[in-house]
Motif scaffolding. Structure first.
Motif, PDB file in Angstrom:
ATOM      1  N   TRP A 158      95.738  21.331  11.262  1.00  0.00           N
ATOM      2  CA  TRP A 158      96.339  21.612  12.564  1.00  0.00           C
ATOM      3  C   TRP A 158      95.830  20.643  13.628  1.00  0.00           C
ATOM      4  CZ3 TRP A 158      94.687  25.290   9.083  1.00  0.00           C
ATOM      5  CH2 TRP A 158      95.662  26.165   8.610  1.00  0.00           C
TER       6      TRP A 158
ATOM      7  N   GLY B  35      96.519  19.625  17.804  1.00  0.00           N
ATOM      8  CA  GLY B  35      97.223  19.969  19.039  1.00  0.00           C
ATOM      9  C   GLY B  35      97.858  18.758  19.707  1.00  0.00           C
ATOM     10  N   GLU B  36      98.485  17.897  18.925  1.00  0.00           N
ATOM     11  CA  GLU B  36      99.094  16.705  19.511  1.00  0.00           C
ATOM     12  C   GLU B  36     100.442  17.059  20.120  1.00  0.00           C
ATOM     13  OE1 GLU B  36      97.658  12.981  17.081  1.00  0.00           O
ATOM     14  OE2 GLU B  36      98.774  14.308  15.779  1.00  0.00           O
TER      15      GLU B  36
ATOM     16  N   GLY C 154     106.573  21.847  16.951  1.00  0.00           N
ATOM     17  CA  GLY C 154     105.512  21.173  16.212  1.00  0.00           C
ATOM     18  C   GLY C 154     105.035  21.922  14.973  1.00  0.00           C
TER      19      GLY C 154
ATOM     20  N   LYS D  66      94.187  25.946  22.822  1.00  0.00           N
ATOM     21  CA  LYS D  66      93.839  24.539  22.868  1.00  0.00           C
ATOM     22  C   LYS D  66      93.008  24.256  24.108  1.00  0.00           C
ATOM     23  CE  LYS D  66      96.412  21.184  22.533  1.00  0.00           C
ATOM     24  NZ  LYS D  66      97.625  20.531  22.954  1.00  0.00           N
TER      25      LYS D  66
ATOM     26  N   TYR E 120      92.536  22.904  17.794  1.00  0.00           N
ATOM     27  CA  TYR E 120      92.936  24.263  18.156  1.00  0.00           C
ATOM     28  C   TYR E 120      91.733  25.194  18.002  1.00  0.00           C
ATOM     29  CZ  TYR E 120      97.996  23.502  18.359  1.00  0.00           C
ATOM     30  OH  TYR E 120      99.257  23.107  18.712  1.00  0.00           O
TER      31      TYR E 120
ATOM     32  N   ARG F 105     102.272  19.542  14.412  1.00  0.00           N
ATOM     33  CA  ARG F 105     101.013  20.183  14.803  1.00  0.00           C
ATOM     34  C   ARG F 105     100.403  20.930  13.624  1.00  0.00           C
ATOM     35  NH1 ARG F 105     103.072  22.167  20.789  1.00  0.00           N
ATOM     36  NH2 ARG F 105     102.559  20.206  21.796  1.00  0.00           N
TER      37      ARG F 105
END
Lengths: 446, 446
Positions: B117, B119-120, B12, A69, B65, B128
């Protein structure tokens, strides 16, 4: 507006047009249905695994795609949290079983149909993203040999239902070869060299295989027996070789039992073949091994392979989970079916009926009503909404692979009838509107 | 053996046990079937896109990502080839349409059910990795407004077939709000602030919304009309507000037409609701917008949203491809269904019949034969192969959610009969072996 971004393919990441995706979906549905018939239950694992999980077996040859990321990098940069995309479904299964073993029922029969990713150099028939369709039966502590007999039966059920040419399941057992070399003073480390040489023997031929075995310093006293075994076509022939070599026959006995039970379970004998030249060198199998070939397309390689392993989860837990499983390489299988012409990707839509619009201005509501009626009857239906003539509407249906066109103009609306055109033979019938759904259902099921 | 690798979850990235995955598969099958009934055709795009494609709209808020290869890094390290995982299915659709437009049929009706996907930061109900189930209809150059009317109907068909509570589709049109502020001298850049304020109004309440509009320097003369509109529950009420404000009603006219045609297509009126307080602020919609709420679970947010966009592919091509679509957030929907108790994940396997083994030593072949027979009849069947008593075998079936157990001991084998136990009511019948498949099929279909 800023500069345009070029919309291009990424090498090794294949993408179908709808007509091929329809075929692929049909393959997946058939495979899944057959897996379920044998009592396999679905799981799906995250596409992403921790790198240390993926690397547990030291599988760098699989060329793992890492996942990172850009934003939050710092906080997750330590090795423990580094992530990668899974390169097969076996490592994720092992991690899943080890992680959830207390909540699973054993023997755990699971199927798993997912994409996997490998950073290999792209070449014909070798992709970087592709589907695998796996089944495995995993026992806790022990797993009866009967499960080895199920695998050819499941393969047979699946492939019989798929539009692919005739096929054969080749079976062997790792213990056969090890039995043969056991007494010969060969070091365990040499066993792998033997497996590799045997694995290549079908392509390399006998002479090269012999040279390979000599080069790998295999005991000269065993080489003739190995070469004979590779050529043996029956269990009897193998037993004679073993008798001559005075070697232990545990592997042959296991294979006999697997063959016998597979037939009792319904495996047709003509599709089941002993083949002592398969070895699956790089994989971690310990007993029965399987490879499946499509007749006439043997050079494209096995389309469904697998085997028995003594311990699936040794990298994750000290508990023992033996298993047996096979994996269908869907992308390769589709490639074979296309090349053989057993699939024709001539439909671009699941739609079976096109409601044409002869006079959209006046009768739109009626057309929408036909669509509602047909969908409620379970018939995939589309309404034509472009401003085109009837001829072009039929042309659209024919090109898309839609078989029936429903037509209603002033006369039909007044009479409460509809005309139905069968584009497969250009025939047309006018029927009462109330009979439309029943009429089409009967036609479609005929 | 070296140190064990810990098999743990990645935050996630949710992973179901088989009982929940069975439910998820059932949801996906239902959604797919309904999408097909409306003539949507399947596509799947690679999980991986070039970063410049993903970033074309400047969507850094989606936390992309990235994907990298440790080995061959050097050769692909330039920006053009940098890769990332897709964060939705709309950007891939746009790229797909731009790339393949010459080979697609328009209007292009596609469905796409895949994982995405993001990346939270993981939190309850925010994952995620999660499933999206999208449909879109994409026109070339133009797309008739009738397609906007199809969306609520598809949503209705899907949700009616799913085991979820009652639901409502709320509809509005971006042009309504823009019509209201058009004459008020508001700068185009302020339109987004208005959208955002409206979007939040349901949670924030009227007072806070008013304060927000003031803060965003929305023209004081328009604020009362906006606040009134947000509260309006009918088209009539909205038209009165517009008459008072002397604002253009093109947006209201479009919405009227969408509502009318949706009903003609079969949308039940009580599930269709105009709601001028939905705005979908962050997305790039230009006309009709949709949100779907499960009654009693409105606080969990919309479970199916979307809208009309003037130009899907503007970042990739100068050709114009307008479209309309919606996306079901499957993971959130499943969460609602679980919380509402409308799904019960009480089956751990698709197996419907367990062939028990009363005397495996003598009758294994017969048991395997029963399984063969039942599978050929299309009944998911498992044979019990552990060395346990009959009671424990019934217990296994009951725990796994398998309804029928087939039992045969010495007497039954001699008589060519079998006993069938229905574990749902503990009843048991003995029938001729030749009737087994028919008997169970009838029971299962009853």
């Amino acid at each position: 507006m800023s500069e345009l971004v070029k919309a291009t393919a990424i090498s090794g990441f294949p993408e179908w047009l709808p007509n091929m995706r329809l075929v692929e979906e049909q393959f997946i549905d058939t495979i899944r249905r057959q897996y379920q018939l044998y009592g396999f239950t679905p799981i799906e694992t995250a596409a992403v695994e921790r790198l240390e999980v993926l690397l547990a077996k030291g599988e760098m040859q699989r060329q793992i795609y890492t996942v990172g990321k850009p934003e939050e990098g710092a906080e997750r940069d330590d090795d423990k949290n580094a992530l990668g995309l899974h390169f097969d479904l076996t490592v994720p299964l092992a991690r899943y079983v080890a992680q959830h073993s207390e909540k699973l029922m054993f023997p755990f029969r699971r199927y798993q149909i997912q994409k996997v990713w490998r950073g290999e150099r792209a070449q014909r028939g070798r992709y970087r993203e592709f589907y695998q369709c796996d089944i495995d039966i995993v026992g806790r502590t022990s797993l009866d040999l009967i499960h080895d007999a199920e695998m050819p039966c499941v393969i047979n059920s699946v492939f019989s239902k798929l539009p692919v040419p005739e096929f054969r399941v080749r079976v062997s057992n790792r213990r056969i070869l090890s039995g043969l070399i056991e007494g010969s003073g060969l070091a365990p480390s040499q066993y792998e060299s033997v497996l590799r040489a045997v694995d290549k023997s079908q392509h390399a031929g006998l002479e090269k295989t012999e040279a390979e075995l000599v080069k790998e310093q295999v005991d000269a006293s065993v080489i003739p027996a190995i070469l004979e075994l590779i050529q043996a076509k029956t269990m009897d022939a193998a037993r004679q070789i073993f008798a001559k070599a005075n070697a232990p026959v545990a592997g042959l006995d296991e294979l006999d039992q697997v063959l016998e039970n597979a037939v009792a379970l319904g495996m047709p004998e003509h599709r089941l073949e002993v083949d002592f030249s398969i070895a699956r060198g790089l994989d971690y199998y310990t007993g029965t091994i399987y490879e499946t070939f499509i007749e006439g397309y043997e050079q494209m390689g096995s389309v469904c392979s697998g085997g028995r392993y003594d311990d699936l989860t040794s990298f994750f837990t000290k508990q023992k989970f033996p298993g047996v499983g096979v994996s269908i390489g869907l992308s390769r299988l589709l490639a074979v079916a296309l090349e053989a012409g057993t699939v024709t990707a001539d439909k671009h839509t699941p739609t079976q009926v096109l409601v044409t619009a002869q006079d959209r201005q006046r009768f739109l509501k009626e057309y929408l009503g036909f669509a509602k009626l047909l969908r409620e009857a379970g018939i995939p239906t589309e309404v034509y909404h472009e401003s085109k003539g009837l001829g072009q509407q039929f042309g659209y249906a024919a090109t898309a692979g839609v078989r029936f066109a429903v037509i209603a103009g002033e006369q039909e609306i007044a009479d409460k009838t509809v005309a139905v055109k069968d584009l497969s033979d250009r025939s047309q019938e006018t029927i009462p509107r109330s009979e439309l759904a029943g009429y089409l259902l009967a036609k479609l099921q005929a």
